[in-house]
Design a protein around this motif. Sequence first.
Motif, short mmCIF file in Angstrom:
data_model
loop_
_atom_site.label_atom_id
_atom_site.label_comp_id
_atom_site.label_asym_id
_atom_site.label_seq_id
_atom_site.Cartn_x
_atom_site.Cartn_y
_atom_site.Cartn_z
N ALA A 173 16.42 10.41 4.59
CA ALA A 173 17.47 10.49 5.55
C ALA A 173 17.67 9.62 6.46
CB ALA A 173 16.03 11.14 6.52
N ALA A 174 17.42 8.48 6.87
CA ALA A 174 17.23 7.42 7.40
C ALA A 174 18.90 6.51 6.71
CB ALA A 174 15.75 5.85 6.73
N VAL A 175 18.94 6.25 5.61
CA VAL A 175 19.80 5.91 5.25
C VAL A 175 21.56 7.21 5.40
CG1 VAL A 175 21.23 4.93 2.68
CG2 VAL A 175 18.70 4.61 2.66
N ALA A 176 20.58 8.20 5.19
CA ALA A 176 22.63 9.05 5.45
C ALA A 176 21.91 8.65 7.21
CB ALA A 176 21.79 10.71 5.45
N ILE A 177 21.63 8.69 8.39
CA ILE A 177 21.86 8.40 9.36
C ILE A 177 22.17 7.41 9.94
CG2 ILE A 177 20.50 7.83 11.42
CD1 ILE A 177 17.87 9.73 10.49
N VAL A 178 22.12 6.11 9.03
CA VAL A 178 21.86 4.92 9.36
C VAL A 178 24.02 4.97 9.27
CG1 VAL A 178 21.62 1.93 9.25
CG2 VAL A 178 20.38 3.56 9.80
N ARG A 179 24.26 5.39 7.60
CA ARG A 179 25.72 5.60 7.61
C ARG A 179 26.98 6.16 7.95
NH1 ARG A 179 24.71 5.99 0.69
NH2 ARG A 179 23.83 4.39 0.23
N LYS A 180 26.40 7.57 8.70
CA LYS A 180 27.12 8.26 9.48
C LYS A 180 27.12 7.15 11.20
CE LYS A 180 27.38 12.10 7.95
NZ LYS A 180 29.61 11.73 7.63
N ILE A 181 26.01 6.04 11.65
CA ILE A 181 26.28 5.75 12.39
C ILE A 181 27.15 4.33 12.62
CG2 ILE A 181 25.18 3.97 14.20
CD1 ILE A 181 22.85 6.23 13.67
N ALA A 182 26.90 3.50 11.57
CA ALA A 182 28.12 2.60 10.60
C ALA A 182 29.57 3.43 10.44
CB ALA A 182 27.30 2.46 9.53
N GLU A 183 29.32 3.85 10.36
CA GLU A 183 30.77 4.55 9.85
C GLU A 183 31.33 4.97 11.50
OE1 GLU A 183 31.73 9.00 7.81
OE2 GLU A 183 30.71 7.32 6.74
N ALA A 184 31.04 5.78 12.11
CA ALA A 184 31.09 5.62 13.26
C ALA A 184 31.65 4.71 14.15
CB ALA A 184 30.16 6.69 14.25
N ASN A 187 34.32 3.65 12.45
CA ASN A 187 36.45 4.24 12.79
C ASN A 187 36.37 3.79 14.29
OD1 ASN A 187 36.17 4.45 10.51
ND2 ASN A 187 35.10 7.37 10.80
N GLY A 188 35.61 3.40 15.29
CA GLY A 188 35.12 3.11 16.58
C GLY A 188 36.18 2.03 16.66
N LYS A 189 36.22 1.41 16.18
CA LYS A 189 36.26 -0.24 16.41
C LYS A 189 38.17 -0.07 15.91
CE LYS A 189 32.24 -3.25 15.82
NZ LYS A 189 31.97 -4.29 15.29
N ALA A 190 38.27 0.76 14.55
CA ALA A 190 39.44 0.39 14.11
C ALA A 190 39.91 1.28 14.75
CB ALA A 190 39.35 1.44 12.56
N GLN A 191 39.81 2.38 15.74
CA GLN A 191 40.79 2.52 16.59
C GLN A 191 41.10 1.92 17.92
OE1 GLN A 191 39.21 7.18 17.21
NE2 GLN A 191 39.15 7.94 15.07
#
Length: 192
Positions: A173-184, A187-191
């Motif tokens: 669960a922690a890996v899934a949560i942290v990966r989602k946050i890192a991805e977000a 994506n935020g920086k890219a935009q």
Amino acid sequence: LGGMMIEMIQNADLSILHAIQGAASPALDTLMVAFTTAGEYGAVWVLLAVAMIAAGKHRTYGFAILTAIALVVLFGEIGLKHLIARPRPFLLDPSLATTLVTLPDSYSCPSGHTASSFAAATVLCLTPLVHRWLKPVAVGTAGIIGFSRLYLCVHNPTDVLFGAVVGTVCGVAAVAIVRKIAEALHNGKAQA
């Protein structure tokens, strides 16, 4: 029927603990106390996570280890332990009480040492490490920390097994949560 089943499990747990005690030795005493101490409050894993964050290469997974341990505390220590409210084995059988460590006064199930260790080891198994041999070392260390809790008779075998399951789930669960946050964040920086 439920009461009889619980009694059978408890009797099996106590029999296993007595069998482990039959193999006790001064060298094993020292080794098991060292592993239990390393697993106290997830200490060895927190240090590893901080080192990973500081090094920068696997920063996301360092944060995932800290997240996994936080989930273990939340769901295991605060939630499940009080819900299950299982007494420690040495309270049921005083002959199992050890003088090697301070006897815990919290409930027994699930094992927090085991859960936090398997949570961190699971994160490491999901980390893209160059040195793949570190993954079985992490799992082996988690297993020895779990076993140390049995050797010292502060947990039942079923507490340790349940702790390993809780820890593994929290690690995933922690890996899934942290990966989602890192991805977000990415994506935020890219935009921006």
